[in-house]
Design an enzyme around this catalytic site. Sequence first.
Site, short mmCIF file in Angstrom:
data_model
loop_
_atom_site.label_atom_id
_atom_site.label_comp_id
_atom_site.label_asym_id
_atom_site.label_seq_id
_atom_site.Cartn_x
_atom_site.Cartn_y
_atom_site.Cartn_z
N ALA A 19 1.21 -1.08 -0.29
CA ALA A 19 -0.33 0.08 -0.28
C ALA A 19 0.79 1.44 0.07
CB ALA A 19 -0.73 0.18 1.08
N ALA A 22 2.34 2.53 3.72
CA ALA A 22 3.03 1.71 3.47
C ALA A 22 4.58 2.67 4.19
CB ALA A 22 3.34 0.21 3.36
N ARG A 43 -1.31 -9.57 -3.26
CA ARG A 43 -1.18 -10.63 -3.72
C ARG A 43 -0.13 -10.96 -4.81
NH1 ARG A 43 -6.64 -7.13 -5.50
NH2 ARG A 43 -4.39 -5.45 -5.05
N TYR A 64 -1.35 -13.32 1.69
CA TYR A 64 -0.94 -12.44 3.29
C TYR A 64 -0.97 -13.33 3.76
CZ TYR A 64 -2.77 -8.51 0.07
OH TYR A 64 -3.36 -7.40 -0.53
N LEU A 80 -4.84 -2.05 3.73
CA LEU A 80 -5.46 -3.12 2.83
C LEU A 80 -6.88 -2.10 2.54
CD1 LEU A 80 -5.20 -6.93 3.37
CD2 LEU A 80 -4.38 -5.59 1.92
N HIS A 85 -10.25 -5.38 5.68
CA HIS A 85 -9.55 -4.84 7.30
C HIS A 85 -10.03 -6.34 8.55
CE1 HIS A 85 -8.80 -0.69 6.75
NE2 HIS A 85 -7.92 -1.23 5.86
N LYS A 103 -7.53 2.95 9.83
CA LYS A 103 -8.23 3.13 10.31
C LYS A 103 -9.61 3.12 8.61
CE LYS A 103 -8.25 6.34 7.92
NZ LYS A 103 -8.73 6.76 6.87
N ARG A 171 -10.56 4.47 -3.01
CA ARG A 171 -11.67 5.49 -2.37
C ARG A 171 -13.17 5.82 -2.51
NH1 ARG A 171 -6.25 5.95 -0.28
NH2 ARG A 171 -5.99 6.76 1.41
N TYR A 240 -6.11 20.29 0.40
CA TYR A 240 -5.94 20.00 1.61
C TYR A 240 -6.12 20.83 2.35
CZ TYR A 240 -3.38 17.24 5.25
OH TYR A 240 -3.11 16.64 6.19
N1 LIG Z 1 -3.74 6.08 9.04
C1 LIG Z 1 -3.17 6.78 8.06
O1 LIG Z 1 -2.95 7.97 8.69
C2 LIG Z 1 -3.49 6.57 6.55
C3 LIG Z 1 -3.71 7.37 4.97
C4 LIG Z 1 -4.20 6.56 3.94
C5 LIG Z 1 -4.27 5.93 4.08
N2 LIG Z 1 -4.78 4.62 5.44
C6 LIG Z 1 -5.76 3.60 5.36
O2 LIG Z 1 -4.89 2.79 4.50
C7 LIG Z 1 -5.71 1.64 3.74
C8 LIG Z 1 -4.87 1.84 2.41
O3 LIG Z 1 -4.96 2.48 1.96
P1 LIG Z 1 -3.92 3.04 0.67
O4 LIG Z 1 -4.22 4.96 0.06
O5 LIG Z 1 -2.28 2.66 0.43
O6 LIG Z 1 -4.48 2.28 -0.70
P2 LIG Z 1 -3.47 1.83 -1.79
O7 LIG Z 1 -2.32 1.86 -1.21
O8 LIG Z 1 -3.78 0.91 -2.80
O9 LIG Z 1 -3.18 -0.02 -0.91
C9 LIG Z 1 -4.26 -1.06 -0.23
C10 LIG Z 1 -2.83 -2.31 -1.24
O10 LIG Z 1 -4.25 -3.45 -1.05
C11 LIG Z 1 -3.69 -4.83 -1.41
N3 LIG Z 1 -5.13 -4.52 -1.88
C12 LIG Z 1 -5.58 -6.33 -1.98
N4 LIG Z 1 -6.57 -6.21 -2.23
C13 LIG Z 1 -7.29 -5.23 -3.21
C14 LIG Z 1 -7.90 -4.96 -3.56
N5 LIG Z 1 -8.52 -5.23 -4.44
N6 LIG Z 1 -8.27 -3.33 -4.44
C15 LIG Z 1 -6.62 -2.50 -4.28
N7 LIG Z 1 -5.74 -3.02 -3.59
C16 LIG Z 1 -6.05 -4.37 -3.09
C17 LIG Z 1 -2.87 -3.79 -2.80
O11 LIG Z 1 -1.51 -4.43 -2.52
P3 LIG Z 1 -1.83 -5.81 -3.09
O12 LIG Z 1 -1.79 -6.13 -4.24
O13 LIG Z 1 0.25 -5.94 -3.11
O14 LIG Z 1 -1.98 -7.41 -2.41
C18 LIG Z 1 -2.37 -2.69 -2.56
O15 LIG Z 1 -1.13 -1.94 -2.84
C19 LIG Z 1 -7.07 1.94 3.98
O16 LIG Z 1 -7.34 1.86 4.86
C20 LIG Z 1 -6.60 3.63 3.92
O17 LIG Z 1 -7.76 4.15 5.04
C21 LIG Z 1 -4.27 5.63 6.20
#
Ligand SMILES: NC(=O)c1ccc[n+]([C@@H]2O[C@H](COP(=O)([O-])OP(=O)(O)OC[C@H]3O[C@@H](n4cnc5c(N)ncnc54)[C@H](OP(=O)(O)O)[C@@H]3O)[C@@H](O)[C@H]2O)c1
Length: 330
Positions: A19, A22, A43, A64, A80, A85, A103, A171, A240
């Site tokens: 992600a 991360a 995946r 995973y 994820l 989650h 979250k 999102r 923002y």
């Molecule tokens: N705490 C904070 O500050 C913060 C900030 C931003 C986001 N978040 C949270 O973090 C989470 C991820 O956000 P993100 O922006 O980092 O998302 P992202 O870049 O889209 O990453 C999500 C990851 O989930 C995996 N995945 C598994 N099934 C998927 C599907 N069907 N479609 C898309 N991806 C899938 C993918 O990894 P693989 O393909 O490698 O398996 C992907 O890289 C969310 O819950 C978000 O609310 C938190």
Amino acid sequence: MMYRMAAHQQARWGIIGTAKIAQTVFLPGLRQAGADASAVAGRDGARAARFAGDNQIARGVGGYQRLIDDPDIDALYIPLPNSLHAEWTIRALEAGKPVLCEKPLCGTLPDTERVLAAARGTGTLLWEAFAFPFHPQLERLRTLVAEGAIGELTEIKSNFHFPLRGPGNIRLSAELQGGALLDVGCYPVRLAQEFFGPAHESAWARATWGGEGVDVDTWGVLDYPAGRRLLLSCGFGRSYDTFTTLEGTSGQIRITNPFHPGPGDSYEVVAAGTQSRRFAAADELSFTPLTRHINAVLEGEQEPRTLAVDTSLPLARALDDLAGSARRHR
Ligand SMILES: NC(=O)c1ccc[n+]([C@@H]2O[C@H](COP(=O)([O-])OP(=O)(O)OC[C@H]3O[C@@H](n4cnc5c(N)ncnc54)[C@H](OP(=O)(O)O)[C@@H]3O)[C@@H](O)[C@H]2O)c1
């Protein structure tokens, strides 16, 4: 009760999903806290290996479950899409691995209840990745309010907007449980919980809809006992903005970013009859205090605090009530 890992000085973290968060937020905070990730799972194994190489992580793993079952991993970070989650957090908890889940803990109230039941049933540690409750800025704000710097706190006005561009973002997908309220509206609600306590009395919200069936611009009110309230505004269509004010009977605290305070952020106390005072918010990354705390818990040096079992259910209830109100007026 103190937790202690078997034989290691430092927790060996695994990341589930390649992600963006991360890479951009979790790893820098973890590293600033003096720890590191040992492996990342995707995946697709090749994608995970690429992500590992790009981010100086020793191993990339395909699948995973392989990372959950890996005896060389002590704790898991789960960033994820929201709809996944529950499944992967429950699997990790059942394997006895402490979890930091992104979250919101889940996109639905029933899933939140299932995950919390698993945390209680297994006795495995679980945190929801709101970093700001661990950040010193929140403690300073609490102290100011408790000292009466703005009189009695009656209202929180809180924004979380950012511009989301391009299709394909998790999102914008209803299936993946995206939407503005779950993605960023959860922050003002979590903040109100810190100041007003867990139990809201009623909720009202409205939204405009877009993407693949999600709320993209959402505003609402959560009422708390004695007329205290949160006015929140969140969405994907503005620049923002996390500006938040704590409104008291004799003044205000204006906070540029209560959620992810960075080097340019500040909070200002403006109170009747006194000169306004402005303070710098942060000298550490937003995830550093959170990951430092979890590492200290895993190393047996601190008691766990702000666990999901103590905080996540009232948040999920409030989000569910706000979402229900917005949906009824769609
Ligand atoms: N705490 C904070 O500050 C913060 C900030 C931003 C986001 N978040 C949270 O973090 C989470 C991820 O956000 P993100 O922006 O980092 O998302 P992202 O870049 O889209 O990453 C999500 C990851 O989930 C995996 N995945 C598994 N099934 C998927 C599907 N069907 N479609 C898309 N991806 C899938 C993918 O990894 P693989 O393909 O490698 O398996 C992907 O890289 C969310 O819950 C978000 O609310 C938190």
